[in-house]
Design a protein around this motif. Structure first.
Motif, short mmCIF file in Angstrom:
data_model
loop_
_atom_site.label_atom_id
_atom_site.label_comp_id
_atom_site.label_asym_id
_atom_site.label_seq_id
_atom_site.Cartn_x
_atom_site.Cartn_y
_atom_site.Cartn_z
N ILE A 148 0.84 -1.20 0.00
CA ILE A 148 0.00 0.00 0.00
C ILE A 148 0.87 1.24 0.00
O ILE A 148 1.86 1.33 0.75
CB ILE A 148 -0.94 0.02 1.23
CG1 ILE A 148 -1.97 -1.12 1.11
CG2 ILE A 148 -1.65 1.36 1.36
CD1 ILE A 148 -2.86 -1.27 2.32
N LEU B 56 0.46 5.29 0.60
CA LEU B 56 -0.49 6.23 1.20
C LEU B 56 0.16 7.60 1.33
O LEU B 56 1.31 7.70 1.77
CB LEU B 56 -0.94 5.71 2.57
CG LEU B 56 -2.00 6.49 3.34
CD1 LEU B 56 -2.80 5.54 4.24
CD2 LEU B 56 -1.39 7.59 4.21
N LEU C 168 -2.88 3.10 11.54
CA LEU C 168 -2.31 2.12 10.62
C LEU C 168 -1.58 1.00 11.33
O LEU C 168 -1.69 -0.17 10.96
CB LEU C 168 -1.35 2.81 9.65
CG LEU C 168 -1.93 3.85 8.69
CD1 LEU C 168 -0.82 4.52 7.90
CD2 LEU C 168 -2.93 3.20 7.74
N LEU D 145 -6.01 -0.90 8.02
CA LEU D 145 -5.89 -1.47 6.68
C LEU D 145 -5.38 -2.91 6.72
O LEU D 145 -5.11 -3.49 5.67
CB LEU D 145 -4.93 -0.63 5.83
CG LEU D 145 -5.32 0.84 5.61
CD1 LEU D 145 -4.27 1.55 4.77
CD2 LEU D 145 -6.69 0.95 4.97
N TYR E 269 8.19 5.69 6.05
CA TYR E 269 7.50 6.92 5.64
C TYR E 269 8.49 8.08 5.62
O TYR E 269 9.51 8.07 6.30
CB TYR E 269 6.30 7.24 6.54
CG TYR E 269 6.63 7.78 7.91
CD1 TYR E 269 6.86 9.16 8.11
CD2 TYR E 269 6.68 6.95 9.03
CE1 TYR E 269 7.14 9.66 9.37
CE2 TYR E 269 6.96 7.45 10.28
CZ TYR E 269 7.18 8.81 10.45
OH TYR E 269 7.47 9.31 11.69
N HIS F 290 4.42 10.55 2.96
CA HIS F 290 4.25 9.37 2.10
C HIS F 290 4.55 8.12 2.92
O HIS F 290 5.62 8.03 3.54
CB HIS F 290 5.22 9.40 0.91
CG HIS F 290 4.99 10.54 -0.03
ND1 HIS F 290 3.80 10.74 -0.69
CD2 HIS F 290 5.83 11.53 -0.46
CE1 HIS F 290 3.90 11.80 -1.47
NE2 HIS F 290 5.12 12.30 -1.35
N ILE G 255 -9.93 0.37 -0.77
CA ILE G 255 -9.68 1.53 -1.62
C ILE G 255 -10.87 1.80 -2.52
O ILE G 255 -11.45 0.88 -3.10
CB ILE G 255 -8.42 1.30 -2.48
CG1 ILE G 255 -7.21 1.00 -1.59
CG2 ILE G 255 -8.13 2.52 -3.36
CD1 ILE G 255 -5.99 0.52 -2.35
N TYR H 198 -8.84 6.56 -2.64
CA TYR H 198 -8.88 6.93 -1.23
C TYR H 198 -9.50 5.80 -0.40
O TYR H 198 -10.12 4.88 -0.95
CB TYR H 198 -9.70 8.21 -1.02
CG TYR H 198 -11.16 8.08 -1.43
CD1 TYR H 198 -12.14 7.71 -0.50
CD2 TYR H 198 -11.56 8.28 -2.75
CE1 TYR H 198 -13.46 7.55 -0.87
CE2 TYR H 198 -12.88 8.13 -3.14
CZ TYR H 198 -13.84 7.76 -2.19
OH TYR H 198 -15.14 7.60 -2.56
N ASN H 199 -9.33 5.89 0.90
CA ASN H 199 -10.00 4.99 1.83
C ASN H 199 -11.09 5.79 2.52
O ASN H 199 -10.79 6.81 3.17
CB ASN H 199 -9.01 4.44 2.86
CG ASN H 199 -9.68 3.60 3.93
OD1 ASN H 199 -10.12 4.12 4.94
ND2 ASN H 199 -9.77 2.31 3.71
N ASN I 16 -4.46 10.02 -0.05
CA ASN I 16 -4.46 9.10 -1.19
C ASN I 16 -4.00 7.71 -0.74
O ASN I 16 -2.98 7.58 -0.09
CB ASN I 16 -3.52 9.68 -2.26
CG ASN I 16 -3.33 8.77 -3.45
OD1 ASN I 16 -2.28 8.77 -4.05
ND2 ASN I 16 -4.34 8.00 -3.82
N VAL I 17 -4.77 6.68 -1.08
CA VAL I 17 -4.42 5.30 -0.73
C VAL I 17 -4.45 4.47 -2.01
O VAL I 17 -5.47 4.41 -2.70
CB VAL I 17 -5.40 4.70 0.30
CG1 VAL I 17 -4.99 3.28 0.66
CG2 VAL I 17 -5.48 5.57 1.54
N GLU I 18 -3.33 3.85 -2.36
CA GLU I 18 -3.23 3.06 -3.58
C GLU I 18 -2.57 1.71 -3.31
O GLU I 18 -1.76 1.59 -2.39
CB GLU I 18 -2.43 3.81 -4.65
CG GLU I 18 -3.05 5.13 -5.06
CD GLU I 18 -2.35 5.75 -6.25
OE1 GLU I 18 -2.02 5.00 -7.19
OE2 GLU I 18 -2.12 6.97 -6.24
#
Length: 476
Positions: free
Chosen positions: A20, A22, A65, A71, A79, A92, A113, A179-180, A192-194
């Motif tokens: 993930i 984020l 988290l 998640l 990060y 990030h 997501i 996004y979540n 942003n969550v990918e």
């Protein structure tokens, strides 16, 4: 930054690619900021308040988290905190999940997501948040906004928006940034969550290694006593440090972190390890000090001699099972009370041009149980004169295969400029038989920095060739 990047790649080597990606960006209109402003003030007037609130939100995100597992269970993470040109901080995250929580199919993506506008009547609050924080553009791909930064000077959006609609999850929908829903509602900011598809996201986190610090060209208008202006001195090329970035550093807040922690393991030839001392110390006393001959590597050999269970562990994996103890008079590896998981190790890098040190690293990455340098050079009962011969006898280096492996490993750990230097070194010192094959396989990695600023693949390739030509000339 380069060391932190290599630490992050050590986590990837140990636990696999990130699952993930984020990003959380500061919202200057958070209630916690607005409520503390004095009459007439704006958030831009209070960078101290902005960074303190963002840091509090960041800590709460980490709690969500890493402790509340919002998640899923996180096995390892890294990060970094960066600052936009206008000053707002953003963070990030890369998360590597535990086995059962890894994202492997679209159905799992959909659980965490979303990349669509929610039903306005059913979820009015979430709809407002998505429209406010999670919409990209509209940008210039359809002549909607030709001046948008993501399209300026390009035929289309560099982030590939707008994206085609899909009924099922294949990729993001049109203008909506993934996004979540829970995190978006909780933090009320761009978050942003990918799902990650490769390890390239790690390089993105540490892009400033080859991109350089944020810079700006500024004009300083100054006239001499005669009223004349020196137009050359008017321009300054300067590093760009915004007030929030300055305050973040003044407060001593973390700019990056990874977990589990990564231990750098020393790599040196016999009697060539580094010894630190203060300038005022007597060198003779430093050299004769008890334990000065010991290092992580020599004590790894000693641990293999003393502990039978240590002999099946590679040097790079040793910190997972043993802790490095260092005092004024003693240095040694002590077995961990817990079995594993406390720390990850990585052997510092070595270049093929370094000769024996490079081949020592090759052996340490493949051979367990060595009790001395001589033991590493021993193959089938014969003590060989060099580490290179030992590596060859063990079948660890074989012509172009070894060169390809060296470039492939370096692609994971090194930046493009370093890869170009390594390629030039291989051409000079290693006599590869298939130069074109190595070139074609590793060109993308060697040109990554040039391709970021140059959309033409041919132009980027030419810049790489010019770089390598200059390196070869400097070696000659």
């Amino acid at each position: 930054m380069r060391r932190r990047y290599m630490d992050a790649m050590a986590l990837v080597r140990r636990y696999g690619k990130p699952d993930i990606f984020l990003t959380m960006t500061c919202n200057p209109n958070w209630d916690e900021i607005r409520q503390e402003l004095y009459p007439g003030q704006t958030p831009q007037d209070r960078p101290d308040l902005v960074v303190r609130v963002f840091r509090a939100k960041l800590e709460e995100l980490k709690n969500k988290l890493l402790k509340k597992d919002i998640l899923g269970k996180v096995r390892a993470y890294v990060y970094v905190v960066e600052f936009q040109k206008r000053g707002l901080p953003h963070a990030h995250f890369l998360l590597i999940m535990e086995g059962r929580y890894k994202l492997t199919c679209p159905e799992q993506y959909d659980r965490l997501i979303s990349a669509e506008l929610p039903n306005k009547k059913k979820y009015p609050e979430l709809y407002k948040l998505v429209v406010k924080h999670m919409m990209h553009g509209p940008c210039g791909a359809l002549n909607l906004n030709p001046e948008c930064p993501c399209t300026k000077g390009r035929p289309s959006c560099k982030n590939h928006y707008p994206r085609p609609f899909h009924a099922a999850t294949l990729q993001d929908n049109r203008w909506v940034v993934p996004y979540n829903p829970h995190l978006l509602r909780y933090f009320n900011c761009h978050i942003n969550v990918e799902a990650c598809g490769s390890i390239k996201a790690v390089k993105y986190l540490f892009k400033y290694i080859y991109k350089g610090h944020d810079r700006a060209s500024i004009v300083v208008s100054e006239a001499d006593k005669n009223g004349d202006i020196d137009e050359i001195k008017q321009y300054r090329d300067a590093r760009w440090v915004t007030p929030p970035k300055a305050l973040w550093r003044i407060y001593g807040f973390e700019l990056s972190k990874n977990s589990p922690p990564v231990k750098q393991l020393q790599l040196h030839l016999p009697n060539m390890h580094m010894v630190s001392f203060q300038a005022a110390q007597n060198i003779e006393r430093v050299v004769n000090h008890e334990g000065v001959e010991k290092s992580m590597l020599t004590e790894y050999f000693e641990a293999n001699r003393l502990h039978e269970d240590a002999r099946s562990i590679l040097y790079r994996d040793f910190p997972e099972w043993y802790t490095w103890q260092k005092s004024q008079n003693n240095k040694y590896w002590r077995k961990r009370v817990r079995d594993t998981g406390g720390q990850i190790g990585r052997i510092v890098s070595a270049h093929p041009a370094e000769g024996e040190r490079y081949y020592l690293r090759v052996l340490l990455n493949h051979v367990t149980g060595a009790t001395s340098y001589e033991d590493l050079r021993t193959v089938n009962g014969e003590i060989l004169p060099t580490f290179r011969e030992a590596a060859e006898r063990r079948g660890l280096i074989e012509g172009d295969n070894t060169l390809d492996e060296s470039l492939t490993e370096s692609t994971l750990y090194e930046m493009p400029s370093s890869l170009r230097w390594l390629f030039a070194t291989i051409l000079v010192f290693c006599e590869p038989s298939d130069v074109r094959g190595l070139w074609e396989k590793h060109l993308d990695a060697m040109s990554e920095d040039y391709r970021r600023s140059n959309p033409s693949k041919v132009a980027a390739e030419q810049l790489v060739l010019i770089d390598i030509r200059n390196m070869l000339q400097s070696m000659g």
